[in-house]
Design a protein around this motif. Structure first.
Motif, PDB file in Angstrom:
ATOM      1  N   ILE A  54       0.842  -1.143  -0.211  1.00 31.64           N
ATOM      2  CA  ILE A  54      -0.092   0.104  -0.181  1.00 31.64           C
ATOM      3  C   ILE A  54       0.859   1.027   0.094  1.00 31.64           C
ATOM      4  N   ILE A  55       0.751   2.148  -0.958  1.00 28.80           N
ATOM      5  CA  ILE A  55       1.839   3.337  -1.156  1.00 28.80           C
ATOM      6  C   ILE A  55       1.034   4.629  -0.983  1.00 28.80           C
ATOM      7  N   SER A  56      -0.170   4.617  -0.711  1.00 30.47           N
ATOM      8  CA  SER A  56      -0.994   5.713  -0.502  1.00 30.47           C
ATOM      9  C   SER A  56      -1.991   5.908   0.257  1.00 30.47           C
ATOM     10  N   LYS A  57      -2.676   6.855   0.667  1.00 27.86           N
ATOM     11  CA  LYS A  57      -3.974   6.908   1.771  1.00 27.86           C
ATOM     12  C   LYS A  57      -5.023   6.212   1.113  1.00 27.86           C
ATOM     13  N   LYS A  74      -9.760  10.834  10.222  1.00 23.93           N
ATOM     14  CA  LYS A  74      -8.910  10.635  11.327  1.00 23.93           C
ATOM     15  C   LYS A  74      -8.035   9.290  11.631  1.00 23.93           C
ATOM     16  N   THR A  75      -9.069   8.286  11.244  1.00 21.25           N
ATOM     17  CA  THR A  75      -8.614   6.783  11.504  1.00 21.25           C
ATOM     18  C   THR A  75      -7.389   6.658  10.210  1.00 21.25           C
ATOM     19  N   ILE A  76      -7.599   6.962   9.168  1.00 19.26           N
ATOM     20  CA  ILE A  76      -6.614   7.039   8.101  1.00 19.26           C
ATOM     21  C   ILE A  76      -5.241   7.416   8.433  1.00 19.26           C
ATOM     22  N   ASN A  77      -5.468   8.779   9.209  1.00 24.60           N
ATOM     23  CA  ASN A  77      -4.334   9.576   9.496  1.00 24.60           C
ATOM     24  C   ASN A  77      -3.638   8.764  10.524  1.00 24.60           C
ATOM     25  N   LYS A  78      -4.431   8.112  11.401  1.00 30.64           N
ATOM     26  CA  LYS A  78      -3.678   7.241  12.446  1.00 30.64           C
ATOM     27  C   LYS A  78      -2.706   6.368  12.199  1.00 30.64           C
ATOM     28  N   TYR A  79      -3.030   5.609  10.758  1.00 31.91           N
ATOM     29  CA  TYR A  79      -2.243   4.564  10.512  1.00 31.91           C
ATOM     30  C   TYR A  79      -1.111   5.100   9.090  1.00 31.91           C
ATOM     31  N   TRP A  80      -1.530   6.346   8.657  1.00 28.75           N
ATOM     32  CA  TRP A  80      -0.713   6.834   7.585  1.00 28.75           C
ATOM     33  C   TRP A  80      -0.428   8.355   7.846  1.00 28.75           C
ATOM     34  N   THR A  81       0.872   8.289   8.787  1.00 30.45           N
ATOM     35  CA  THR A  81       1.440   9.572   9.169  1.00 30.45           C
ATOM     36  C   THR A  81       2.130  10.057   8.101  1.00 30.45           C
ATOM     37  N   PRO A  82       2.865  11.131   8.342  1.00 25.74           N
ATOM     38  CA  PRO A  82       4.023  11.723   7.321  1.00 25.74           C
ATOM     39  C   PRO A  82       5.242  10.981   7.038  1.00 25.74           C
ATOM     40  N   GLN A  83       5.398  10.166   8.125  1.00 28.46           N
ATOM     41  CA  GLN A  83       6.569   9.234   8.044  1.00 28.46           C
ATOM     42  C   GLN A  83       6.513   7.820   7.428  1.00 28.46           C
ATOM     43  N   THR A  84       5.109   7.870   7.128  1.00 27.75           N
ATOM     44  CA  THR A  84       4.725   6.211   6.617  1.00 27.75           C
ATOM     45  C   THR A  84       4.939   6.319   4.938  1.00 27.75           C
ATOM     46  N   ALA A  85       5.730   5.371   4.563  1.00 30.90           N
ATOM     47  CA  ALA A  85       6.103   5.468   3.121  1.00 30.90           C
ATOM     48  C   ALA A  85       5.306   4.167   2.609  1.00 30.90           C
ATOM     49  N   LYS A  86       4.997   3.161   3.172  1.00 32.36           N
ATOM     50  CA  LYS A  86       4.312   2.038   2.589  1.00 32.36           C
ATOM     51  C   LYS A  86       3.760   1.137   3.637  1.00 32.36           C
ATOM     52  N   LEU A  87       2.799   0.398   3.362  1.00 27.07           N
ATOM     53  CA  LEU A  87       2.530  -0.795   4.397  1.00 27.07           C
ATOM     54  C   LEU A  87       2.079  -2.109   3.679  1.00 27.07           C
ATOM     55  N   ASN A  88       2.606  -3.048   4.232  1.00 28.69           N
ATOM     56  CA  ASN A  88       2.496  -4.387   3.480  1.00 28.69           C
ATOM     57  C   ASN A  88       1.219  -5.176   3.939  1.00 28.69           C
ATOM     58  N   PHE A  89       0.980  -6.324   3.470  1.00 26.67           N
ATOM     59  CA  PHE A  89       0.204  -7.112   3.759  1.00 26.67           C
ATOM     60  C   PHE A  89      -0.236  -7.601   5.263  1.00 26.67           C
ATOM     61  N   ASP A  90       0.746  -7.588   5.832  1.00 22.76           N
ATOM     62  CA  ASP A  90       0.867  -8.104   7.418  1.00 22.76           C
ATOM     63  C   ASP A  90       0.393  -6.750   8.145  1.00 22.76           C
ATOM     64  N   ASP A  91       0.695  -5.518   7.787  1.00 23.76           N
ATOM     65  CA  ASP A  91       0.338  -4.322   8.329  1.00 23.76           C
ATOM     66  C   ASP A  91      -1.180  -4.200   8.406  1.00 23.76           C
ATOM     67  N   LYS A 210       4.152 -10.942  12.857  1.00 24.60           N
ATOM     68  CA  LYS A 210       4.604  -9.748  13.848  1.00 24.60           C
ATOM     69  C   LYS A 210       4.222  -8.584  13.194  1.00 24.60           C
ATOM     70  N   SER A 211       4.244  -7.573  14.164  1.00 22.47           N
ATOM     71  CA  SER A 211       3.899  -6.053  13.284  1.00 22.47           C
ATOM     72  C   SER A 211       5.116  -5.755  12.720  1.00 22.47           C
ATOM     73  N   SER A 212       4.904  -5.039  11.813  1.00 20.38           N
ATOM     74  CA  SER A 212       6.001  -4.092  10.976  1.00 20.38           C
ATOM     75  C   SER A 212       6.333  -3.010  11.756  1.00 20.38           C
ATOM     76  N   PRO A 213       7.725  -2.704  12.104  1.00 16.43           N
ATOM     77  CA  PRO A 213       8.315  -1.753  12.757  1.00 16.43           C
ATOM     78  C   PRO A 213       7.646  -0.297  11.991  1.00 16.43           C
ATOM     79  N   ARG A 214       7.387  -0.321  10.704  1.00 14.94           N
ATOM     80  CA  ARG A 214       6.629   0.822  10.263  1.00 14.94           C
ATOM     81  C   ARG A 214       5.471   1.584  10.863  1.00 14.94           C
ATOM     82  N   ILE A 215       4.711   0.707  11.665  1.00 17.91           N
ATOM     83  CA  ILE A 215       3.403   1.041  12.091  1.00 17.91           C
ATOM     84  C   ILE A 215       3.469   0.868  13.545  1.00 17.91           C
TER      85      ILE A 215
END
Length: 629
Positions: A54-57, A74-91, A210-215
């Motif tokens: 996932i590469i965008s909100k 607000k929920t989307i912003n909780k998981y996609w912060t300015p520091q987030t570049a991407k999320l994977n399937f586990d995230d 296990k959780s990805s360190p990105r989130i």
């Protein structure tokens, strides 16, 4: 395939494999496996593979929607912060564990706070003020998208009871559609999804990834929840329901009286050719049938009909397939099978007979049988007592029961396509392909002729009976393989033909004798689907669903049924929500009043067929098509 008694294993091997597979029972899925299956289905609706990120909100929002969630900004912003570049399937799986689906009760409770009159409605003017002036403000375009939803707005009021039902059923049906797609696509089933590997039911489910360190951030510990937030539900709906169109068609009891099928006056002098065939209902509810080539030697007036085949039945016992609708599409072959031109279809009707009269030039034509699927459905009622197929006499010799012999006689009638009372190798192979998936070659057919009763190089009715008796003897009286054959032919455990509809095609020509021959069997998703779409595109009432005119819904009405087709000219797939709840005295081919369909890019698909439930009463087709993101 047929063989001699000395090579019994050759005949039984192919059907025993099918029989054993049909008896295999899957272990029920655990809650953990169901959770991951739902995660995969939602993810693969947005992405081609679970290995994509996932590469965008917007992608995150869309994936969460397909998982039945209702995320606010607000929920989307909780998981996609300015520091987030991407999320994977586990995230994505971790987010779904935290964001539980909104219940209908929670939505209703939220809307009731806005219902000042407590009557189930909110005025459009009030709704506009609330949504554009307070909290997470919506744009004028977003509010207009809600107010223009055809099935929840009337007389300047928003019916939030209907909206909640629409919202919940859409989420459920979208998930169901993606799950069905996942089940059908064997490649997707074999994929590894994130840290979870789909394995056999005997294995324990894979551990929670296990959780990805990105989130892993402080915000993940917050207890903020949007469950029951009507504003976020409406905001979500503006993305879900981009626009909608509706069709309303009232049909009378005798709507076909002005276009009744009539025979040509001199029909008795015309030359005739006939062929039988059958509609079969597959496990996934797809209908397949024989398809035919017809040769016309010279230009002539032609009269074509198709109707259900009336088999010998016990007196007083109903034959459910006789009420199944049948029709025939006629296509002209130009140089090759790949280049077929739609000529006409048997639109006129006289009771159970559908037909067409017109002039055809010399050449080769394809006859493609069609049924809407409205009345040919998977059987629901349970069969408590299984019919007996074989028995042994006092000497221990095996025999077929009277009931089973009668059923086999009817099957013989169905597969004897030319009606000459004998089975050719071509006719027998249609039967074999249906019941075992294999063909009988010339050598095996020669062995069959040596050991079973034949005439003119073809198998007799008695020879067909003896062939089935030999199969029972091969299994020492175990009827399992016989039941595989019966189920494949549409029979249930009570020897009732409930999931098939045999039919007969008749072709009359004034100046020459037509020639008809079955060519192959095919499902409705092949040439027939293309042909129906082409027919509706030419004749149907069209309504555009979006401003770019990329998505069009077309509806065609004949005297017996109504067909809707969706055309997608865009470069991306679309999901259309279909609501038939306001229709009266109607049944449709999908079997659901509310459902969602996915239309591939640059494609056209049949959405549904609709027929009257009771033909002796008026019926009203009222359908709303909504474009989802």
């Amino acid at each position: 395939m047929a063989s001699s008694p000395g090579s019994d294993a050759a005949l039984s091997s192919q059907k025993s494999t099918l029989s054993e597979s049909s008896r295999t029972k899957k272990f029920p899925l655990t809650e953990e496996e169901i959770f991951y299956m739902n995660c995969r289905a939602a993810y693969l609706t947005v992405f081609k593979s679970s290995l994509e990120n996932i590469i965008s909100k917007d992608q995150l929002y869309l994936a969460l929607q397909h998982a039945g969630r209702n995320p606010s900004q607000k929920t989307i912003n909780k998981y996609w912060t300015p520091q987030t570049a991407k999320l994977n399937f586990d995230d994505f799986c971790i987010i779904l564990r935290k964001e539980k689906p909104t219940s209908k009760a929670e939505l209703l409770k939220s809307f009731k706070k806005l219902d000042v009159n407590d009557d189930g409605y909110i005025l459009h003017t009030d709704l506009y003020k609330i949504l554009t002036k307070r909290g997470e403000k919506m744009t004028q375009e977003e509010v207009n998208a809600i107010i223009t939803l055809a099935d929840v707005n009337t007389d300047g009021k928003f019916d939030y009871l209907k909206f909640c039902k629409l919202y919940m059923t859409t989420s459920e049906q979208c998930l169901k559609t993606t799950l069905e797609k996942l089940e059908v696509d064997s490649k997707l089933r074999r994929q590894q999804f994130g840290s979870h590997i789909e394995g056999s039911p005997e294995r324990d489910p894979s551990p929670i990834p296990k959780s990805s360190p990105r989130i892993i951030r402080k915000t993940d510990q917050e207890t903020f929840s949007t469950k029951g937030d009507a504003r976020s539900s409406l905001l979500s709906a503006t993305r879900k329901f981009k626009t909608s169109v509706s069709f309303t068609i009232a049909m009378g009891v005798n709507s076909n009286r002005n276009s009744k099928l009539t025979e040509p006056n001199s029909l008795k002098e015309w030359q005739c050719a006939q062929s039988k065939g059958c509609f079969f209902l597959e496990e996934d509810s797809e209908v397949i049938s024989h398809q035919y080539r017809m040769q016309i030697a010279q230009r002539s007036m032609v009269y074509l009909t198709i109707k259900p085949l009336n088999l010998s039945q016990v007196e007083g016992k109903p034959s459910p397939w006789l009420s199944v609708d049948t029709a025939l599409y006629i296509l002209k072959e130009n140089e090759s099978h790949a280049n077929l031109q739609l000529v006409c279809f048997t639109e006129l009707r006289n009771r159970e007979v559908f037909g067409w009269t017109g002039e055809l030039g010399p050449g080769m034509y394809w006859l493609i049988p069609f049924t809407t699927g409205c009345k040919l459905k998977k059987e629901i009622k349970p069969i408590t007592e299984e019919a007996q197929l074989v028995y042994r006499d006092e000497m221990g010799e095996l025999f077929l029961t009277k009931e089973f012999r009668s059923t086999l006689s009817d099957i013989f009638e169905i597969i004897d396509l030319d009606g000459n009372g004998l089975l050719s190798i071509e006719e027998y192979n249609f039967f074999e392909l249906r019941t075992s998936g294999e063909k009988c070659d010339e050598d095996a057919w020669a062995v069959c002729r040596e050991n079973f009763d034949t005439k003119k190089n073809e198998l007799t009715r008695q020879g067909f009976m003896d062939l089935n008796l030999m199969e029972a003897n091969d299994r020492e009286g175990d009827p399992s393989d016989l039941w595989v054959t019966l189920h494949s032919m549409g029979y249930n455990k009570a020897l009732e033909l409930t999931e098939a509809c045999p039919f007969v095609i008749s072709a009359y020509a004034e100046k020459c004798k037509p020639r008809i021959k079955a060519a192959h069997m095919e499902g409705c998703s092949g040439q027939l689907e293309k042909t129906i779409c082409k027919s509706v595109l030419n004749k149907g009432d069209a309504k555009v669903m979006d401003v770019s005119e990329n998505i069009t819904v077309l509806t065609y009405k004949c005297d017996t049924w109504i067909t809707s087709v969706i055309e997608n000219k865009s470069e991306s797939k679309v999901i259309i929500h279909v609501n038939n709840e306001l229709s009266k005295n109607c049944i449709n081919s999908r079997g659901l009043n509310i459902f969602a369909v996915e239309v591939a890019p640059k494609s056209t698909m049949v959405c549904q067929h609709v027929m009257p439930l009771n033909e002796r009463q008026e019926w009203i087709y009222n359908c709303v098509f909504s474009l989802l993101s």
